[in-house]
Scaffold this motif. Structure first.
Motif, PDB file in Angstrom:
ATOM      1  N   PHE A   1     -12.970  -0.781  -7.323  1.00 10.44           N
ATOM      2  CA  PHE A   1     -12.466  -2.081  -6.874  1.00 10.44           C
ATOM      3  C   PHE A   1     -10.958  -2.149  -7.115  1.00 10.44           C
ATOM      4  O   PHE A   1     -10.175  -2.535  -6.236  1.00 10.44           O
ATOM      5  CB  PHE A   1     -13.207  -3.173  -7.648  1.00 10.44           C
ATOM      6  N   ARG A   2     -10.541  -1.745  -8.299  1.00  5.67           N
ATOM      7  CA  ARG A   2      -9.120  -1.766  -8.664  1.00  5.67           C
ATOM      8  C   ARG A   2      -8.314  -0.887  -7.714  1.00  5.67           C
ATOM      9  O   ARG A   2      -7.257  -1.282  -7.233  1.00  5.67           O
ATOM     10  CB  ARG A   2      -8.959  -1.282 -10.108  1.00  5.67           C
ATOM     11  N   ARG A   3      -8.814   0.310  -7.463  1.00  2.73           N
ATOM     12  CA  ARG A   3      -8.084   1.237  -6.601  1.00  2.73           C
ATOM     13  C   ARG A   3      -7.963   0.690  -5.178  1.00  2.73           C
ATOM     14  O   ARG A   3      -6.929   0.815  -4.535  1.00  2.73           O
ATOM     15  CB  ARG A   3      -8.786   2.599  -6.571  1.00  2.73           C
ATOM     16  N   SER A   4      -9.028   0.068  -4.691  1.00  2.00           N
ATOM     17  CA  SER A   4      -8.995  -0.500  -3.341  1.00  2.00           C
ATOM     18  C   SER A   4      -7.978  -1.629  -3.242  1.00  2.00           C
ATOM     19  O   SER A   4      -7.187  -1.691  -2.300  1.00  2.00           O
ATOM     20  CB  SER A   4     -10.392  -0.991  -2.949  1.00  2.00           C
ATOM     21  N   LEU A   5      -8.008  -2.543  -4.211  1.00  2.00           N
ATOM     22  CA  LEU A   5      -7.040  -3.645  -4.212  1.00  2.00           C
ATOM     23  C   LEU A   5      -5.612  -3.121  -4.239  1.00  2.00           C
ATOM     24  O   LEU A   5      -4.722  -3.638  -3.547  1.00  2.00           O
ATOM     25  CB  LEU A   5      -7.290  -4.559  -5.407  1.00  2.00           C
ATOM     26  N   LYS A   6      -5.393  -2.082  -5.028  1.00  2.00           N
ATOM     27  CA  LYS A   6      -4.052  -1.509  -5.136  1.00  2.00           C
ATOM     28  C   LYS A   6      -3.617  -0.896  -3.814  1.00  2.00           C
ATOM     29  O   LYS A   6      -2.477  -1.079  -3.372  1.00  2.00           O
ATOM     30  CB  LYS A   6      -4.029  -0.463  -6.244  1.00  2.00           C
ATOM     31  N   GLN A   7      -4.525  -0.174  -3.155  1.00  2.00           N
ATOM     32  CA  GLN A   7      -4.165   0.458  -1.882  1.00  2.00           C
ATOM     33  C   GLN A   7      -3.860  -0.579  -0.812  1.00  2.00           C
ATOM     34  O   GLN A   7      -2.928  -0.411  -0.028  1.00  2.00           O
ATOM     35  CB  GLN A   7      -5.272   1.391  -1.414  1.00  2.00           C
ATOM     36  N   TRP A   8      -4.634  -1.653  -0.763  1.00  2.00           N
ATOM     37  CA  TRP A   8      -4.315  -2.700   0.205  1.00  2.00           C
ATOM     38  C   TRP A   8      -2.954  -3.311  -0.103  1.00  2.00           C
ATOM     39  O   TRP A   8      -2.204  -3.642   0.812  1.00  2.00           O
ATOM     40  CB  TRP A   8      -5.406  -3.767   0.203  1.00  2.00           C
ATOM     41  N   GLY A   9      -2.643  -3.453  -1.375  1.00  2.00           N
ATOM     42  CA  GLY A   9      -1.324  -3.956  -1.750  1.00  2.00           C
ATOM     43  C   GLY A   9      -0.211  -2.999  -1.374  1.00  2.00           C
ATOM     44  O   GLY A   9       0.895  -3.418  -1.007  1.00  2.00           O
ATOM     45  N   GLN A  10      -0.484  -1.696  -1.462  1.00  2.00           N
ATOM     46  CA  GLN A  10       0.533  -0.701  -1.100  1.00  2.00           C
ATOM     47  C   GLN A  10       0.870  -0.729   0.389  1.00  2.00           C
ATOM     48  O   GLN A  10       1.937  -0.271   0.783  1.00  2.00           O
ATOM     49  CB  GLN A  10       0.038   0.702  -1.479  1.00  2.00           C
ATOM     50  N   MET A  11      -0.026  -1.246   1.206  1.00  2.00           N
ATOM     51  CA  MET A  11       0.252  -1.266   2.635  1.00  2.00           C
ATOM     52  C   MET A  11       0.767  -2.632   3.087  1.00  2.00           C
ATOM     53  O   MET A  11       0.604  -3.018   4.242  1.00  2.00           O
ATOM     54  CB  MET A  11      -0.994  -0.865   3.423  1.00  2.00           C
ATOM     55  N   GLN A  12       1.395  -3.346   2.192  1.00  2.00           N
ATOM     56  CA  GLN A  12       1.946  -4.645   2.554  1.00  2.00           C
ATOM     57  C   GLN A  12       3.078  -4.462   3.554  1.00  2.00           C
ATOM     58  O   GLN A  12       3.975  -3.641   3.391  1.00  2.00           O
ATOM     59  CB  GLN A  12       2.456  -5.373   1.311  1.00  2.00           C
ATOM     60  N   MET A  13       3.033  -5.251   4.614  1.00  2.00           N
ATOM     61  CA  MET A  13       4.020  -5.148   5.680  1.00  2.00           C
ATOM     62  C   MET A  13       5.281  -5.931   5.314  1.00  2.00           C
ATOM     63  O   MET A  13       5.272  -6.750   4.394  1.00  2.00           O
ATOM     64  CB  MET A  13       3.409  -5.640   6.990  1.00  2.00           C
ATOM     65  N   PRO A  14       6.373  -5.681   6.035  1.00  2.00           N
ATOM     66  CA  PRO A  14       7.637  -6.362   5.698  1.00  2.00           C
ATOM     67  C   PRO A  14       7.537  -7.880   5.666  1.00  2.00           C
ATOM     68  O   PRO A  14       8.249  -8.534   4.893  1.00  2.00           O
ATOM     69  CB  PRO A  14       8.594  -5.886   6.795  1.00  2.00           C
TER      70      PRO A  14
END
Length: 814
Positions: A428-441
């Motif tokens: 769960f933690r890793r998934s949340l982090k990855q979605w955060g890493q793909m934050q758009m401008p």
């Protein structure tokens, strides 16, 4: 921080400047061991994927899906595979050559290894990727441009007769390959950052099938020369299918005698959907061909259908193996989701074949438990766990058979089920982090990742991320991670604020889409469901910001939340019907600007207003209960309407599906409608059980329907359906944290028509054991609960909140 000594290496400067699609590269390195090894840990990663062997023994595969700016690496101990004298490390690297729903392509192919062998005498020998490695193209994988599906990789065409013999562990006198191409050190573009995998390697174990069909088709003389989509070759062959008498298997092996002018067809059944690497072992002649295809359901005549994803001419889940002389074993490079594995054996003489599956999934052990006096609900729990396991890979994938994509809503919902079944929150933690890493401008998040293209950016999924972060924090009390996600949360809230109008409502952004479970409701502005999902996200954000001691932001969010609530209650309530309308129109100025926008079409966005017959959405009214808007009387009437909407095959149910079933049933549980909730679970999921489903579908079948009557039905293992297990844990067993990390939790069991329930709720502080018994004659519920140390329960008794200390307690509820 790691100090890196290895280098990124590749095949040649030409491949490094013009990456090709669907290419395989073989790397190897000779090691000399003189002394007793104490330990030997290496870090390894590749772009796109790798498989590592040491002395021809399989060691690991990876990396876990990631962005190249946050390149994931695996840490493995190779010392068990080393021996005195000459040793060989071998790595097979695959390059997709194009972005898909598991990988982001940045034009380069590379392998990276860094570690050392530590000897008992204190000496250290580096093990790292550099120019001393040998490399060549693995041209025994023949060219294929056809994809399994639009969201996955390519069909595998493996020619064993071309494979370099013993290349993974060559003999003393072997042909040298070319020197590896030097790309650069850590930090070289595109791999500008390195991150540890953060989750354990997936488990792999063998599973054996049963024979389900044997037949023959007319021989295809041109089959070994065709380069088109293998799917069409197979489908054309199967038109001439004739069933044969089953010969059976002995120790898993089948002996297949040639039939003049015919090839043989054999279908195997694993009994349920699995996620696995198909394995074929053969004793045959050089040049014999075995075509495979993979299925989740059968035709009416018993022949398995081919998985086709979205049924375009560019896809088909199938592979080809061309054999070499003698004994041979092939294992697929990529995992597939399937129940049936069908072979077309194209041989000139007698062959022996054995088929198995190397099942893979995230390494979990079931800690959560649920058992009651209703056998259907017990089976619902079991099938839910099986569904989750099939879709729990290095991410919570939407499904393993068609996409293997990490959709945001699916992942957040599946993670709650994972905690209920396994007590696991690391993935769960890793998934949340990855979605955060793909934050758009602009601050918004991609709906699926890793990816770098804007197909189907779903607005409502942004708000699911915030609710997911809140759920994760409540389960884990992970302050470090919450602080890491603080900037992501603020930027996301800033994006949401930028799309608020002067009417104090959220307006769907231009170019994005609104999902809400394929509902036949008008999704053009203003959407009740979308604004309520934002309101729920603001409520969760306020709590998180308070925990972060970001008082200024929290005060602003609290005012925004109140303003939005007031406007929703003012604009969307239909006093005559006493329900919440799904949409209202903006003022003329806003509407005139909106209709000039470029809006994507397709099923995720509704067309014209005249096409949609529904004014009230099951989802929107359920979200209103979760958000707590309206008076007690309003909520009571809405709850009755939502209750009606979950009855079997109600016409105003907006596409009954496990996709948001948990939100709707959660809303009714919160309104103490346990009888309705458990009946809905029995009706919808229970009918799938009676129809033989072993995992949950994406959409429930209608009464009397077949798999062909719905777009995504059948035993297709949509991971999000596992959330029904979370509902049973949270509401029937009645345990949910009220403080982060389960320091305190609410105990409020709701057992509906059940009379006996036993269960275990896993937490990071230990397992909560619950035993419930309803006395029908006395009309009361006796509950026994055993609370681990360092936890405290809270229960309502006669209008008072009573604290339950660690230990065993017996309570009586009226």
């Amino acid at each position: 921080m790691e100090m890196w000594n290895g280098y990124w290496i590749g095949h040649s400067w030409m491949d490094d400047t013009s990456s090709e699609r669907n290419q395989y590269y073989a790397f190897r390195k000779q090691l000399h061991i003189n002394g007793e090894v104490r330990s030997s840990n290496i870090h390894i990663t590749a772009d796109s994927r790798y498989v590592l062997w040491v002395n021809d023994q399989f060691v690991s595969r990876g990396p876990a899906r990631c962005y190249p700016e946050h390149q994931a690496y695996d840490t493995v101990d190779i010392s068990p595979y080393l021996k005195s004298g000459t040793n060989w490390m071998a790595v097979l690297v695959h390059q997709f050559g194009v972005s898909n729903y598991q990988y982001v392509h940045r034009l380069r192919t590379g392998l990276f290894v860094d570690g050392a062998i530590h000897f008992e005498n204190g000496e250290v020998e580096p093990v790292q990727s550099d120019r001393s490695w040998e490399v060549r193209k693995a041209d025994w994988f023949e060219p294929s441009s056809a994809r399994y599906t639009l969201m996955m990789g390519y069909q595998e065409r493996f020619n064993a007769s071309k494979e370099v013999p013993d290349w993974r562990c060559p003999k003393e006198h072997h042909e040298r390959w070319q020197e590896a191409w030097y790309i650069g050190p850590v930090g070289t573009s595109p791999w500008t950052g390195m991150e540890a995998r953060g989750i354990p390697q997936l488990v792999e174990y063998e599973r054996k099938p049963v024979l389900t069909l044997q037949g023959s088709v007319k021989k295809d003389e041109l089959v070994t020369n065709r380069k088109s989509n293998l799917r069409f070759v197979i489908e054309e062959n199967l038109l001439s299918l004739k069933k044969c008498t089953t010969t059976g298997m002995r120790d898993g092996w089948m002996t297949i005698e040639p039939i003049e002018a015919h090839d043989q067809v054999i279908a195997f059944d694993y009994g349920q959907l699995i996620t696995a690497y198909p394995v074929i072992e053969m004793e045959c002649c050089e040049g014999d061909v075995i075509d495979s295809y993979y299925s989740i359901n059968k035709r009416f005549d018993g022949l398995p259908n081919m998985n086709k994803g979205f049924s375009t001419d560019r896809e088909g889940v199938c592979d080809r193996v061309i054999a070499r002389e003698g004994d041979f074993r092939w294992q697929s490079y990529f995992p597939k989701g399937y129940q049936y594995h069908t072979l077309i054996v194209r041989a000139r003489a007698t062959v022996k074949v054995r088929v198995t599956a190397q099942v893979t999934h995230y390494p979990v052990k079931e800690r959560g438990h649920f058992h009651c006096d209703d056998p259907i609900i017990n089976e619902v729990w079991k099938v839910s766990e099986r569904t989750l396991r099939a879709g729990m890979l290095d991410a919570y994938v939407d499904n393993s058979w068609r996409e293997q994509a990490q959709w945001l809503l699916d992942g957040v919902t599946s993670s709650l089920a994972a905690h209920a079944f396994y007590g696991d929150a690391d993935l769960f933690r890793r998934s949340l982090k990855q979605w955060g890493q793909m934050q758009m401008p602009d601050g918004s998040l991609y709906s699926v990742g890793p990816k770098d293209f804007a197909f189907m950016n779903l607005t409502d999924y942004n708000f699911d991320w915030i609710c997911g972060l809140h759920n994760y924090y409540m389960l884990t009390d992970d302050d470090v991670f919450l602080k890491e996600m603080h900037p992501v949360l603020l930027r996301l809230l800033g994006w949401a604020e930028s799309h608020m109008t002067d009417e104090r409502l959220f307006l769907q952004p231009e170019g994005q889409q609104l999902f809400i479970d394929w509902s036949d409701v008008q999704k053009k502005p203003y959407s009740l469901s979308l604004n309520l999902k934002l309101l729920l996200a603001l409520q969760k954000s306020s709590y998180l910001l308070n925990q972060l001691q970001d008082n200024l932001s929290n005060q602003y969010i609290a005012k925004w939340s109140l303003s939005l609530r007031e406007e929703i209650e003012h604009r969307f309530w239909d006093a005559e019907e006493r329900l919440w309308l799904e949409r209202v129109e903006p003022n003329q100025e806003i509407w005139s600007k909106y209709i000039q926008r470029e809006q994507p079409g397709g099923w995720a966005n509704s067309g014209t207003l005249k096409e949609i017959p529904y004014f009230y959405a099951q989802h929107g009214n359920a979200y209103s209960l979760l958000a707590g808007i309206g008076s007690k009387g309003m909520r009571s009437h809405v709850a009755k309407w939502v209750e009606k909407s979950v009855e079997l095959d109600q016409t105003f149910t907006n596409h009954a599906s496990p996709m948001v079933f948990d939100h709707i049933i959660s809303a009714l549980f919160e309104e103490q409608k346990s009888l309705t909730c458990l009946q809905a679970i029995k009706d919808w999921f229970g009918r799938e059980i009676r129809n033989g489903a072993t995992t949950w579908p994406e959409q429930f079948n209608a009464v009397g329907a077949t798999d062909l009557d719905a777009p995504a039905c059948g035993d297709c293992g949509q991971t999000i359906g596992s959330a029904v297990g979370y509902l049973l844990s949270r509401y029937v067993l009645g345990c949910w944290p009220t403080e982060p990390g389960w320091r305190t939790f609410r105990f409020a069991p709701q057992i509906g028509h059940l009379t006996k329930v036993q269960g275990v709720v896993p937490t990071l502080r230990g397992d909560i054991v619950v035993d419930l018994h309803r006395d029908v004659t006395e009309n009361h519920l006796t509950a026994t609960i055993d609370i681990p140390a360092s936890m405290r329960g809270e229960v309502m008794q006669k209008g008072e909140c009573i604290a339950l200390m660690p230990g065993k307690h017996t309570l009586v509820f009226p």
